[in-house]
Design a protein around this motif. Sequence first.
Motif, PDB file in Angstrom:
ATOM      1  N   MET A   1       0.843  -1.210   0.000  1.00  0.00           N
ATOM      2  CA  MET A   1       0.000   0.000   0.000  1.00  0.00           C
ATOM      3  C   MET A   1       0.870   1.248   0.000  1.00  0.00           C
ATOM      4  SD  MET A   1      -2.871   1.205   2.801  1.00  0.00           S
ATOM      5  CE  MET A   1      -3.931  -0.183   2.458  1.00  0.00           C
ATOM      6  N   ILE A   2       0.525   2.250  -0.803  1.00  0.00           N
ATOM      7  CA  ILE A   2       1.300   3.474  -0.841  1.00  0.00           C
ATOM      8  C   ILE A   2       0.994   4.348   0.369  1.00  0.00           C
ATOM      9  CG2 ILE A   2       1.372   3.505  -3.359  1.00  0.00           C
ATOM     10  CD1 ILE A   2      -0.786   5.648  -3.278  1.00  0.00           C
ATOM     11  N   SER A   3       1.884   5.309   0.639  1.00  0.00           N
ATOM     12  CA  SER A   3       1.677   6.263   1.721  1.00  0.00           C
ATOM     13  C   SER A   3       0.461   7.134   1.416  1.00  0.00           C
ATOM     14  CB  SER A   3       2.923   7.132   1.876  1.00  0.00           C
ATOM     15  OG  SER A   3       2.652   8.287   2.638  1.00  0.00           O
ATOM     16  N   SER A   4      -0.164   7.657   2.488  1.00  0.00           N
ATOM     17  CA  SER A   4      -1.344   8.505   2.311  1.00  0.00           C
ATOM     18  C   SER A   4      -0.969   9.989   2.254  1.00  0.00           C
ATOM     19  CB  SER A   4      -2.335   8.272   3.455  1.00  0.00           C
ATOM     20  OG  SER A   4      -1.730   8.577   4.702  1.00  0.00           O
ATOM     21  N   SER A   5       0.314  10.319   2.083  1.00  0.00           N
ATOM     22  CA  SER A   5       0.711  11.717   2.010  1.00  0.00           C
ATOM     23  C   SER A   5       0.202  12.345   0.715  1.00  0.00           C
ATOM     24  CB  SER A   5       2.237  11.849   2.068  1.00  0.00           C
ATOM     25  OG  SER A   5       2.824  11.434   0.848  1.00  0.00           O
ATOM     26  N   LYS A   6       0.094  13.673   0.709  1.00  0.00           N
ATOM     27  CA  LYS A   6      -0.377  14.387  -0.485  1.00  0.00           C
ATOM     28  C   LYS A   6       0.513  14.094  -1.690  1.00  0.00           C
ATOM     29  CE  LYS A   6      -2.733  18.355   1.651  1.00  0.00           C
ATOM     30  NZ  LYS A   6      -2.643  17.967   3.065  1.00  0.00           N
ATOM     31  N   TRP A   7       1.818  13.972  -1.469  1.00  0.00           N
ATOM     32  CA  TRP A   7       2.738  13.711  -2.562  1.00  0.00           C
ATOM     33  C   TRP A   7       2.526  12.316  -3.136  1.00  0.00           C
ATOM     34  CZ3 TRP A   7       5.045  15.199  -6.510  1.00  0.00           C
ATOM     35  CH2 TRP A   7       6.163  14.571  -7.051  1.00  0.00           C
ATOM     36  N   SER A   8       2.409  11.323  -2.261  1.00  0.00           N
ATOM     37  CA  SER A   8       2.199   9.949  -2.734  1.00  0.00           C
ATOM     38  C   SER A   8       0.871   9.808  -3.469  1.00  0.00           C
ATOM     39  CB  SER A   8       2.256   8.966  -1.561  1.00  0.00           C
ATOM     40  OG  SER A   8       3.542   8.943  -0.993  1.00  0.00           O
ATOM     41  N   LEU A   9      -0.166  10.482  -2.948  1.00  0.00           N
ATOM     42  CA  LEU A   9      -1.470  10.419  -3.604  1.00  0.00           C
ATOM     43  C   LEU A   9      -1.440  11.143  -4.951  1.00  0.00           C
ATOM     44  CD1 LEU A   9      -3.901  10.908  -0.592  1.00  0.00           C
ATOM     45  CD2 LEU A   9      -3.678   8.871  -2.011  1.00  0.00           C
ATOM     46  N   HIS A  10      -0.706  12.232  -5.026  1.00  0.00           N
ATOM     47  CA  HIS A  10      -0.575  12.921  -6.321  1.00  0.00           C
ATOM     48  C   HIS A  10       0.064  11.993  -7.349  1.00  0.00           C
ATOM     49  CE1 HIS A  10       0.176  16.148  -9.228  1.00  0.00           C
ATOM     50  NE2 HIS A  10       1.359  15.578  -9.403  1.00  0.00           N
ATOM     51  N   LYS A  11       1.147  11.332  -6.977  1.00  0.00           N
ATOM     52  CA  LYS A  11       1.817  10.413  -7.896  1.00  0.00           C
ATOM     53  C   LYS A  11       0.898   9.246  -8.260  1.00  0.00           C
ATOM     54  CE  LYS A  11       5.442   9.692  -5.322  1.00  0.00           C
ATOM     55  NZ  LYS A  11       6.754   9.109  -4.912  1.00  0.00           N
ATOM     56  N   PHE A  12       0.119   8.791  -7.291  1.00  0.00           N
ATOM     57  CA  PHE A  12      -0.803   7.676  -7.529  1.00  0.00           C
ATOM     58  C   PHE A  12      -1.870   8.058  -8.556  1.00  0.00           C
ATOM     59  CE2 PHE A  12      -4.907   5.701  -6.262  1.00  0.00           C
ATOM     60  CZ  PHE A  12      -4.614   4.386  -6.586  1.00  0.00           C
ATOM     61  N   PHE A  13      -2.496   9.218  -8.400  1.00  0.00           N
ATOM     62  CA  PHE A  13      -3.546   9.638  -9.326  1.00  0.00           C
ATOM     63  C   PHE A  13      -2.976  10.059 -10.681  1.00  0.00           C
ATOM     64  CE2 PHE A  13      -6.131  10.119  -5.412  1.00  0.00           C
ATOM     65  CZ  PHE A  13      -7.195   9.319  -5.804  1.00  0.00           C
ATOM     66  N   ALA A  14      -1.714  10.477 -10.698  1.00  0.00           N
ATOM     67  CA  ALA A  14      -1.082  10.853 -11.966  1.00  0.00           C
ATOM     68  C   ALA A  14      -0.889   9.641 -12.876  1.00  0.00           C
ATOM     69  CB  ALA A  14       0.263  11.525 -11.702  1.00  0.00           C
ATOM     70  N   LYS A  15      -1.007   8.434 -12.321  1.00  0.00           N
ATOM     71  CA  LYS A  15      -0.891   7.215 -13.131  1.00  0.00           C
ATOM     72  C   LYS A  15      -2.142   6.972 -13.979  1.00  0.00           C
ATOM     73  CE  LYS A  15       2.163   4.852  -9.838  1.00  0.00           C
ATOM     74  NZ  LYS A  15       2.273   3.724  -8.893  1.00  0.00           N
ATOM     75  N   SER A  16      -3.252   7.634 -13.624  1.00  0.00           N
ATOM     76  CA  SER A  16      -4.499   7.460 -14.366  1.00  0.00           C
ATOM     77  C   SER A  16      -4.539   8.408 -15.557  1.00  0.00           C
ATOM     78  CB  SER A  16      -5.713   7.737 -13.471  1.00  0.00           C
ATOM     79  OG  SER A  16      -6.883   7.876 -14.255  1.00  0.00           O
TER      80      SER A  16
END
Length: 261
Positions: free
Chosen positions: A1-16
């Motif tokens: 599971m990825i971190s819930s930080s704003k940076w990690s979530l930004h990178k996660f959503f940028a994959k879509s």
Amino acid sequence: MISSSKWSLHKFFAKSPHIRPFLPPTSLYQPALLSTYLGKYDTVYIKPTRTHMGKGILRVQKLDGGYQFVKERGEAVRVSTLEELQKMLDKQLVEKNYIIQKGIDLAQLNGRPFDIRVMMMRNGLGRWQYAGMLAKVAGSDSVITNVARGGGYAVSVPHALEKSLSMDASEIRKIEQNLIRLSYQVCSHFNKYRHSAQIGVDFAIDKHGEIVVIEVNYDFPSHGLFAKLKDKTYFRTIKRLHYQYRNRVKRKKAVKKRPVT
């Protein structure tokens, strides 16, 4: 599971590929990036990666004769040089990690910027369902639109779009449809991260009517925010869907506990 930080979530959503075009330029903050971002954009935001409700957010602006910044709300601090700005910001950045992000020229209602919260809930079948949306208007001296922390207020989206951008009914409906469509895509992509029963997606609408995804709030986005609207329809829908999904979880737990005969 990825971190819930704003940076990690930004990178996660940028994959879509569906969501990436709506994300603002964002980097993990380093002092050297301040001049780079202010060289490209007149306004940038520096946000702690792990705080919520707008806590600790700084707005930094480039002026004709220097720079200014505000932390959350209040009077802007002005400086003449980038070196002075960096020294001042170093004293303000007390959290471990921050992101730096292009500032969006938000649409304004009566001179105050606003963004839009779209509420998504799992229903009694466990499927994502749109539950409502509202506009969060910033307080009079605030750089954040969080109603509780920034001293702002909530209004309906049609009211905000009509008064701020002079949109007619068909234009407003098109924006609403796009916000709902994007919110379903956010929820669908979020399923790859973790299971959640409710998500509040915050969108910026700039002065040209363009949509930007600001933040994805999961697990405990405020229900009470929708109670601030005069029309309680969305609030009742949220409570109904919350009750339906909670009962679904209870039934599934009861089935698991049932003894095998």
